[in-house]
Design a protein around this motif. Structure first.
Motif, PDB file in Angstrom:
ATOM      1  N   PHE A  30      62.434 -80.952  26.268  1.00 46.17           N
ATOM      2  CA  PHE A  30      62.674 -82.288  25.749  1.00 46.17           C
ATOM      3  C   PHE A  30      64.114 -82.723  26.030  1.00 46.17           C
ATOM      4  N   SER A  31      65.042 -81.785  25.788  1.00 50.48           N
ATOM      5  CA  SER A  31      66.462 -82.081  26.053  1.00 50.48           C
ATOM      6  C   SER A  31      66.681 -82.380  27.519  1.00 50.48           C
ATOM      7  N   ILE A  34      65.511 -85.759  28.468  1.00 51.60           N
ATOM      8  CA  ILE A  34      66.433 -86.814  28.019  1.00 51.60           C
ATOM      9  C   ILE A  34      67.642 -86.883  28.929  1.00 51.60           C
ATOM     10  N   VAL A  35      68.165 -85.716  29.296  1.00 52.65           N
ATOM     11  CA  VAL A  35      69.336 -85.686  30.182  1.00 52.65           C
ATOM     12  C   VAL A  35      68.990 -86.290  31.534  1.00 52.65           C
ATOM     13  N   GLY A  38      68.621 -89.881  31.134  1.00 57.06           N
ATOM     14  CA  GLY A  38      69.947 -90.470  30.947  1.00 57.06           C
ATOM     15  C   GLY A  38      70.692 -90.598  32.246  1.00 57.06           C
TER      16      GLY A  38
ATOM     17  N   GLY B  10      71.122 -80.321  18.518  1.00 57.46           N
ATOM     18  CA  GLY B  10      71.495 -80.424  19.931  1.00 57.46           C
ATOM     19  C   GLY B  10      70.701 -81.497  20.641  1.00 57.46           C
ATOM     20  N   VAL B  11      69.401 -81.497  20.384  1.00 55.97           N
ATOM     21  CA  VAL B  11      68.537 -82.488  21.025  1.00 55.97           C
ATOM     22  C   VAL B  11      68.911 -83.890  20.578  1.00 55.97           C
ATOM     23  N   SER B  14      72.038 -84.942  22.304  1.00 54.36           N
ATOM     24  CA  SER B  14      71.746 -85.294  23.693  1.00 54.36           C
ATOM     25  C   SER B  14      71.162 -86.693  23.770  1.00 54.36           C
ATOM     26  N   PHE B  15      70.213 -86.960  22.877  1.00 51.14           N
ATOM     27  CA  PHE B  15      69.565 -88.256  22.868  1.00 51.14           C
ATOM     28  C   PHE B  15      70.571 -89.369  22.593  1.00 51.14           C
ATOM     29  N   LEU B  17      73.810 -89.275  23.089  1.00 56.33           N
ATOM     30  CA  LEU B  17      74.721 -89.417  24.226  1.00 56.33           C
ATOM     31  C   LEU B  17      74.068 -90.225  25.334  1.00 56.33           C
ATOM     32  N   ALA B  18      72.796 -89.921  25.591  1.00 56.88           N
ATOM     33  CA  ALA B  18      72.096 -90.634  26.656  1.00 56.88           C
ATOM     34  C   ALA B  18      71.916 -92.097  26.302  1.00 56.88           C
ATOM     35  N   ALA B  19      71.605 -92.360  25.048  1.00 56.15           N
ATOM     36  CA  ALA B  19      71.347 -93.730  24.635  1.00 56.15           C
ATOM     37  C   ALA B  19      72.634 -94.512  24.429  1.00 56.15           C
ATOM     38  N   SER B  21      75.330 -94.957  26.393  1.00 58.18           N
ATOM     39  CA  SER B  21      75.806 -95.740  27.515  1.00 58.18           C
ATOM     40  C   SER B  21      74.680 -96.634  28.006  1.00 58.18           C
TER      41      SER B  21
END
Lengths: 198, 157
Positions: A30-31, A34-35, A38, B10-11, B14-15, B17-19, B21
């Motif tokens: 899942f991570s 997302i990365v 992203g 952590g997830v 990550s989410f 950080l991605a969202a 920008s």
């Protein structure tokens, strides 16, 4: 019983470890998703266009020669630019576009073997530019271009006619000497035309 | 359970950080339009000419630096024939102001053949591009086109 209890406990530990491993793997995937998603948003590409339309190519042709016909030794002969024997050049191109006209005129005409020459001259009114494209120097209408202009210096405002054609009519004068060798004399008249971009 | 909780955190990070920008998007506001051209007469479109110069708008995170890279054509084509194109090293301009002014862009005379680095403004970032075409004297008449590809990416700075 003790043995049984021990067995059940072991199974419970294994199940918990598997569940933990499964959760770990799922969350890692899942991570990563997302990365990846992203990073996919971190770039964009657009395609614009360059466009152009090229207009008609210019063509120039010598439709009729400036023909003096028979001339006599010692007798000057003149052809007006509205005479049927005037030289005719036909220019075709993009309608109503500005053109530059340059004419390289000879100073003499010569026998084919070069053994004699005859002077030819052009006055400052020996040319006409007909934008109606009739192609007939005797019928050029007033206001259909430039009449009686200098063939050594064509006007900067010359254009291709609305019908896509412009004609140039050229007169001139030859001056045979009294001892001019008999024969056929010729000379080149070179017309150069270019678009002005207007 | 602690490990699982950590993984969730952590997830989630990550989410976030991605969202955090905003994805940048490029809009082609205007193609590079040379219009009618006469054979044998080169034509230049200035980057300052509205409606004729190419104009791209980039939207994204305010203040984020992006790299701007053109893939420029060297010719325009129609079936079987081409016209030479020239992009000079001053043919590009960038304006990051909320109300960009094409006639006097904030960053002028930029080289479109190089990678450019600029920060996205409040209303994005506008890129202007001019160019020159050199038709031959006997250039066949007709409509010619070429693709101009613009790639914009966050640098992370």
């Amino acid at each position: 019983m003790a043995e049984n209890y021990s067995t059940t406990y072991s199974y419970s530990i294994v199940t918990s470890q598997r569940l933990h491993q499964w959760l770990k793997t799922t969350l890692l995937v899942f991570s990563l998703l997302i990365v990846v998603a992203g990073s996919g948003m971190a770039q964009d590409v657009a395609v614009g266009q360059a466009t152009a339309t090229v207009l008609a190519t210019l063509t120039v042709s010598a439709t009729a020669a400036l023909a003096f016909g028979n001339v006599y030794q010692g007798v000057t002969s003149t052809i007006a630019n509205n005479n049927a024997s005037a030289g005719v050049f036909t220019i075709t191109g993009a309608a109503s576009s500005g053109i530059m006209i340059f004419m390289a005129l000879p100073n003499y005409v010569a026998l084919a073997d070069g053994s004699d020459r005859m002077t030819i001259s052009f006055s400052s009114t020996d040319a006409s530019v007909d934008t109606l494209g009739a192609g007939n120097p005797t019928t050029m209408a007033a206001g259909s271009g430039f009449q009686n202009i200098n063939p050594h210096n064509f006007p900067a405002a010359a254009v291709i006619g609305a019908g896509g054609t412009t004609n140039i009519y050229l007169g001139g004068k030859v001056l045979p000497t009294i001892d001019q060798t008999a024969g056929a004399y010729t000379g080149d008249i070179i017309l150069t035309v270019a678009y002005t971009g207007n | 359970m602690r490990r699982i909780r950590r993984l969730f955190i952590g997830v989630t990070l990550s989410f976030l950080l991605a969202a955090g920008s905003t994805a940048q998007t490029i809009t082609v506001n205007n193609d590079l339009v040379f219009g009618d051209m006469f054979p044998g007469v080169p034509k230049t479109i200035s980057k300052y000419t509205a409606g004729a110069a190419a104009e791209f708008n980039v939207r994204g995170t305010n203040g984020a630096e992006v790299s701007i890279q053109f893939t420029l054509p060297t010719k325009m084509t129609k079936i079987g024939v081409s016209i030479q194109m020239i992009f000079f090293n001053t043919d590009c301009a960038v304006d990051t102001r909320p109300n960009p002014i094409q006639a006097s862009p904030l960053f002028d005379n930029l080289n479109p053949w190089s990678t450019l680095l600029y920060r996205i403004g409040v209303q994005g970032l506008t890129i202007y591009l001019g160019g020159t075409v050199v038709p031959r004297i006997v250039q066949p008449p007709g409509a010619y086109t070429a693709d101009i590809t613009l790639t914009v990416a966050y640098t992370g700075a």
